[in-house]
Design a protein around this motif. Structure first.
Motif, PDB file in Angstrom:
ATOM      1  N   ILE A  66       0.266  15.059 -14.050  1.00  0.00           N
ATOM      2  CA  ILE A  66       1.463  15.700 -13.509  1.00  0.00           C
ATOM      3  C   ILE A  66       1.477  15.626 -11.982  1.00  0.00           C
ATOM      4  CG2 ILE A  66       2.686  17.906 -13.245  1.00  0.00           C
ATOM      5  CD1 ILE A  66       1.622  18.693 -15.979  1.00  0.00           C
ATOM      6  N   PHE A  67       0.340  15.925 -11.384  1.00  0.00           N
ATOM      7  CA  PHE A  67       0.250  16.058  -9.935  1.00  0.00           C
ATOM      8  C   PHE A  67      -0.306  14.808  -9.266  1.00  0.00           C
ATOM      9  CE2 PHE A  67      -0.235  20.612 -11.126  1.00  0.00           C
ATOM     10  CZ  PHE A  67       0.781  21.151 -10.361  1.00  0.00           C
ATOM     11  N   GLY A  68       0.225  14.502  -8.093  1.00  0.00           N
ATOM     12  CA  GLY A  68      -0.498  13.732  -7.112  1.00  0.00           C
ATOM     13  C   GLY A  68      -1.200  14.719  -6.195  1.00  0.00           C
ATOM     14  N   ALA A 108     -13.392   8.614  -3.694  1.00  0.00           N
ATOM     15  CA  ALA A 108     -14.259   8.738  -4.872  1.00  0.00           C
ATOM     16  C   ALA A 108     -13.820   9.890  -5.764  1.00  0.00           C
ATOM     17  CB  ALA A 108     -15.710   8.918  -4.420  1.00  0.00           C
ATOM     18  N   TRP A 109     -13.490  11.029  -5.161  1.00  0.00           N
ATOM     19  CA  TRP A 109     -13.041  12.179  -5.943  1.00  0.00           C
ATOM     20  C   TRP A 109     -11.724  11.896  -6.647  1.00  0.00           C
ATOM     21  CZ3 TRP A 109     -15.356  16.109  -7.984  1.00  0.00           C
ATOM     22  CH2 TRP A 109     -16.468  16.690  -7.390  1.00  0.00           C
ATOM     23  N   MET A 110     -10.792  11.273  -5.953  1.00  0.00           N
ATOM     24  CA  MET A 110      -9.484  11.009  -6.553  1.00  0.00           C
ATOM     25  C   MET A 110      -9.599  10.058  -7.741  1.00  0.00           C
ATOM     26  SD  MET A 110      -6.727  11.013  -3.424  1.00  0.00           S
ATOM     27  CE  MET A 110      -7.535   9.767  -2.426  1.00  0.00           C
ATOM     28  N   LYS A 111     -10.451   9.064  -7.634  1.00  0.00           N
ATOM     29  CA  LYS A 111     -10.648   8.155  -8.758  1.00  0.00           C
ATOM     30  C   LYS A 111     -11.328   8.867  -9.921  1.00  0.00           C
ATOM     31  CE  LYS A 111     -10.599   3.842  -6.133  1.00  0.00           C
ATOM     32  NZ  LYS A 111     -11.333   2.611  -5.741  1.00  0.00           N
ATOM     33  N   ARG A 112     -12.269   9.741  -9.606  1.00  0.00           N
ATOM     34  CA  ARG A 112     -12.949  10.493 -10.658  1.00  0.00           C
ATOM     35  C   ARG A 112     -11.980  11.416 -11.385  1.00  0.00           C
ATOM     36  NH1 ARG A 112     -17.865  13.790  -8.360  1.00  0.00           N
ATOM     37  NH2 ARG A 112     -18.031  11.754  -7.333  1.00  0.00           N
ATOM     38  N   LEU A 113     -11.015  11.962 -10.653  1.00  0.00           N
ATOM     39  CA  LEU A 113     -10.044  12.897 -11.236  1.00  0.00           C
ATOM     40  C   LEU A 113      -8.887  12.186 -11.934  1.00  0.00           C
ATOM     41  CD1 LEU A 113      -9.884  15.401  -8.244  1.00  0.00           C
ATOM     42  CD2 LEU A 113     -10.773  15.931 -10.528  1.00  0.00           C
ATOM     43  N   GLY A 114      -8.776  10.884 -11.735  1.00  0.00           N
ATOM     44  CA  GLY A 114      -7.661  10.153 -12.335  1.00  0.00           C
ATOM     45  C   GLY A 114      -6.364  10.280 -11.572  1.00  0.00           C
ATOM     46  N   VAL A 115      -6.444  10.561 -10.272  1.00  0.00           N
ATOM     47  CA  VAL A 115      -5.242  10.688  -9.438  1.00  0.00           C
ATOM     48  C   VAL A 115      -4.631   9.313  -9.209  1.00  0.00           C
ATOM     49  CG1 VAL A 115      -4.417  11.304  -7.121  1.00  0.00           C
ATOM     50  CG2 VAL A 115      -6.047  12.779  -8.309  1.00  0.00           C
ATOM     51  N   ARG A 116      -3.316   9.217  -9.367  1.00  0.00           N
ATOM     52  CA  ARG A 116      -2.614   7.955  -9.110  1.00  0.00           C
ATOM     53  C   ARG A 116      -1.837   7.991  -7.801  1.00  0.00           C
ATOM     54  NH1 ARG A 116       1.471   6.679 -12.198  1.00  0.00           N
ATOM     55  NH2 ARG A 116       1.802   8.769 -13.025  1.00  0.00           N
ATOM     56  N   ARG A 117      -1.320   9.164  -7.443  1.00  0.00           N
ATOM     57  CA  ARG A 117      -0.433   9.266  -6.290  1.00  0.00           C
ATOM     58  C   ARG A 117      -1.043  10.158  -5.208  1.00  0.00           C
ATOM     59  NH1 ARG A 117       3.880   9.898 -10.539  1.00  0.00           N
ATOM     60  NH2 ARG A 117       4.874   7.847 -10.680  1.00  0.00           N
ATOM     61  N   MET A 170       0.810  -1.210   0.000  1.00  0.00           N
ATOM     62  CA  MET A 170       0.000   0.000   0.000  1.00  0.00           C
ATOM     63  C   MET A 170       0.849   1.269   0.000  1.00  0.00           C
ATOM     64  SD  MET A 170      -2.891  -0.960   2.795  1.00  0.00           S
ATOM     65  CE  MET A 170      -3.856  -2.462   2.682  1.00  0.00           C
ATOM     66  N   ILE A 171       2.141   1.178   0.299  1.00  0.00           N
ATOM     67  CA  ILE A 171       2.985   2.364   0.441  1.00  0.00           C
ATOM     68  C   ILE A 171       4.102   2.313  -0.587  1.00  0.00           C
ATOM     69  CG2 ILE A 171       4.481   3.670   1.988  1.00  0.00           C
ATOM     70  CD1 ILE A 171       3.041   2.406   4.349  1.00  0.00           C
ATOM     71  N   GLU A 172       4.315   3.421  -1.301  1.00  0.00           N
ATOM     72  CA  GLU A 172       5.472   3.495  -2.209  1.00  0.00           C
ATOM     73  C   GLU A 172       6.638   4.240  -1.572  1.00  0.00           C
ATOM     74  OE1 GLU A 172       5.638   5.727  -5.709  1.00  0.00           O
ATOM     75  OE2 GLU A 172       4.786   7.570  -4.867  1.00  0.00           O
ATOM     76  N   ALA A 173       6.351   5.077  -0.561  1.00  0.00           N
ATOM     77  CA  ALA A 173       7.419   5.859   0.066  1.00  0.00           C
ATOM     78  C   ALA A 173       7.028   6.205   1.492  1.00  0.00           C
ATOM     79  CB  ALA A 173       7.690   7.131  -0.730  1.00  0.00           C
ATOM     80  N   ALA A 174       8.041   6.370   2.324  1.00  0.00           N
ATOM     81  CA  ALA A 174       7.854   6.766   3.717  1.00  0.00           C
ATOM     82  C   ALA A 174       8.563   8.093   3.940  1.00  0.00           C
ATOM     83  CB  ALA A 174       8.409   5.704   4.656  1.00  0.00           C
ATOM     84  N   MET A 175       7.823   9.093   4.379  1.00  0.00           N
ATOM     85  CA  MET A 175       8.394  10.416   4.639  1.00  0.00           C
ATOM     86  C   MET A 175       8.614  10.583   6.136  1.00  0.00           C
ATOM     87  SD  MET A 175       7.077  14.179   3.411  1.00  0.00           S
ATOM     88  CE  MET A 175       7.788  13.953   1.779  1.00  0.00           C
ATOM     89  N   ILE A 176       9.800  11.030   6.478  1.00  0.00           N
ATOM     90  CA  ILE A 176      10.187  11.183   7.878  1.00  0.00           C
ATOM     91  C   ILE A 176       9.942  12.618   8.311  1.00  0.00           C
ATOM     92  CG2 ILE A 176      12.100  10.996   9.519  1.00  0.00           C
ATOM     93  CD1 ILE A 176      13.326   8.907   7.570  1.00  0.00           C
ATOM     94  N   GLU A 182      -0.816   5.017  -5.252  1.00  0.00           N
ATOM     95  CA  GLU A 182       0.584   4.957  -4.844  1.00  0.00           C
ATOM     96  C   GLU A 182       0.755   5.973  -3.714  1.00  0.00           C
ATOM     97  OE1 GLU A 182       3.175   5.400  -8.272  1.00  0.00           O
ATOM     98  OE2 GLU A 182       1.617   4.527  -9.530  1.00  0.00           O
ATOM     99  N   VAL A 183       0.916   5.482  -2.507  1.00  0.00           N
ATOM    100  CA  VAL A 183       0.810   6.326  -1.313  1.00  0.00           C
ATOM    101  C   VAL A 183       2.185   6.605  -0.713  1.00  0.00           C
ATOM    102  CG1 VAL A 183      -0.204   6.547   0.986  1.00  0.00           C
ATOM    103  CG2 VAL A 183      -1.484   5.396  -0.834  1.00  0.00           C
ATOM    104  N   THR A 184       2.432   7.888  -0.489  1.00  0.00           N
ATOM    105  CA  THR A 184       3.552   8.314   0.351  1.00  0.00           C
ATOM    106  C   THR A 184       2.997   8.624   1.732  1.00  0.00           C
ATOM    107  OG1 THR A 184       4.849   9.239  -1.470  1.00  0.00           O
ATOM    108  CG2 THR A 184       5.305  10.090   0.740  1.00  0.00           C
ATOM    109  N   VAL A 185       3.467   7.902   2.731  1.00  0.00           N
ATOM    110  CA  VAL A 185       2.975   8.091   4.091  1.00  0.00           C
ATOM    111  C   VAL A 185       3.982   8.921   4.881  1.00  0.00           C
ATOM    112  CG1 VAL A 185       2.399   6.967   6.262  1.00  0.00           C
ATOM    113  CG2 VAL A 185       1.605   5.999   4.121  1.00  0.00           C
ATOM    114  N   THR A 186       3.494   9.988   5.487  1.00  0.00           N
ATOM    115  CA  THR A 186       4.315  10.844   6.334  1.00  0.00           C
ATOM    116  C   THR A 186       4.153  10.414   7.785  1.00  0.00           C
ATOM    117  OG1 THR A 186       3.951  12.683   4.815  1.00  0.00           O
ATOM    118  CG2 THR A 186       4.802  13.218   7.013  1.00  0.00           C
ATOM    119  N   PHE A 187       5.261  10.083   8.439  1.00  0.00           N
ATOM    120  CA  PHE A 187       5.256   9.746   9.852  1.00  0.00           C
ATOM    121  C   PHE A 187       5.675  10.991  10.637  1.00  0.00           C
ATOM    122  CE2 PHE A 187       6.600   5.528   7.939  1.00  0.00           C
ATOM    123  CZ  PHE A 187       5.334   4.965   8.025  1.00  0.00           C
TER     124      PHE A 187
END
Length: 312
Positions: free
Chosen positions: A196-198, A215-224, A1-7, A254-259
């Motif tokens: 271009i944008f996540g 629902a909004w993100m899928k409608r907008l075509g957001v991937r990240r 579920m996570i592509e990146a971890a932000m510290i 593709e989720v970047t999770v901020t800890f």
């Protein structure tokens, strides 16, 4: 579920890290290195990102490099809001990226960029279009802040208060969608640039907007998507159940999770911006969340982690 971890988030901004308790960021550097090591030990394939800096300050990156932090991350990140808070013009975005590139060879993510609609929706729509023109192809990740306006009843996590005029109130108008669920002019502009944008969207504990956001993100075509898992929230009753629900809802992205965010009872001071009493506890939280939502991937002599994404 996570592509990146932000510290952490905006470690050089006193809204998120207390410079009176840690004026030279020595304690932050210790905590960040432990977190980077813990994430790598748990999942060697996961990209580790130093929390987006705000303001964009090369001297902070130099400080982190000198303290060894950049040896334990795979990318650095910046945040910029030139039409709302920063003391530079929007057309200086390429220059700001180059200022950081001059002091590190690591990839540079733009993990938050946005424009408020506080003054006029037309300003936000124009700002989004201009930002897309300026930043397309300049960073491996661009995250627009944000999908939803912040409800005023929730309050903003910031040093700005009402006495500072519109600086405080702009926090509540950064979304593409109003707090009542209706779209703004900039939403159509974003849809044209979703390749271009996540998006960057914080979700509060048990946030009622989660399903609508998906629902909004899928409608907008957001991937990240970039979002956060709060160390402080992890001590709430039912925290893991909510974290599980949130991460499952976001499984198609593709989720970047901020800890980030120190629990009051584990800080040198009782505040989410405080350095923790025991920095290894933050590292343990990061490792536990990675194990839970990204799985464990160990390094072997035959397997190396993928190279961090770079702009071609």
């Amino acid at each position: 579920m996570i592509e990146a971890a932000m510290i952490w988030n905006e470690p050089n901004n006193k809204s998120h890290w207390d410079p009176e308790l840690d004026p030279d960021w020595r304690l932050f550097a210790e905590m960040a290195m432990l977190a980077g090591q813990a994430i790598r030990a748990e999942n060697a394939s996961l990209t580790r990102v130093l929390g987006g800096i705000s303001p964009i300050d090369p001297a902070f990156i130099v400080n982190m490099k000198g303290r060894g932090v950049l040896d334990h991350v795979d990318a650095v990140a910046v945040h910029g809001f030139p039409l709302d808070w920063n003391l530079w013009r929007i057309d200086e975005w390429p220059q700001k990226i180059e200022e950081i590139r001059a002091v590190t060879e690591l990839p540079i993510w733009v993990s938050e960029v946005g424009v408020s609609s506080f003054g006029a929706e037309e300003v936000q729509a124009w700002g989004l279009e201009r930002t897309a023109q300026l930043l397309a192809g300049r960073a491996p990740r661009l995250h627009w802040y944000s999908l939803f306006d912040l409800p005023q009843a929730w309050g903003a996590t910031t040093r700005h208060k009402e006495a500072e005029g519109s600086s405080y109130y702009r926090h509540f108008h950064m979304g593409l969608i109003r707090a009542d669920g209706t779209p703004k002019q900039a939403l159509d502009v974003f849809a044209r640039h979703a390749h271009i944008f996540g998006l960057m969207q914080w979700f509060r504990f048990e946030d009622p907007r989660l399903d609508d956001a998906v629902a909004w993100m899928k409608r907008l075509g957001v991937r990240r998507l970039r979002t956060g898992l709060s160390w402080a929230d992890s001590f709430r009753p039912g925290a893991d159940l909510f974290f599980d629900r949130m991460m499952q809802a976001l499984a198609d992205f593709e989720v970047t999770v901020t800890f980030a965010f120190t629990p009051e009872h584990r800080g040198l001071a009782p505040h989410h911006t405080s350095p923790p009493v025991a920095p290894e506890e933050f590292a343990e939280f990061c490792a536990r969340m990675v194990r839970r939502y990204a799985g464990s991937v160990r390094l072997t002599p035959e397997v190396s982690p993928p190279a961090p994404a770079r702009v071609s």
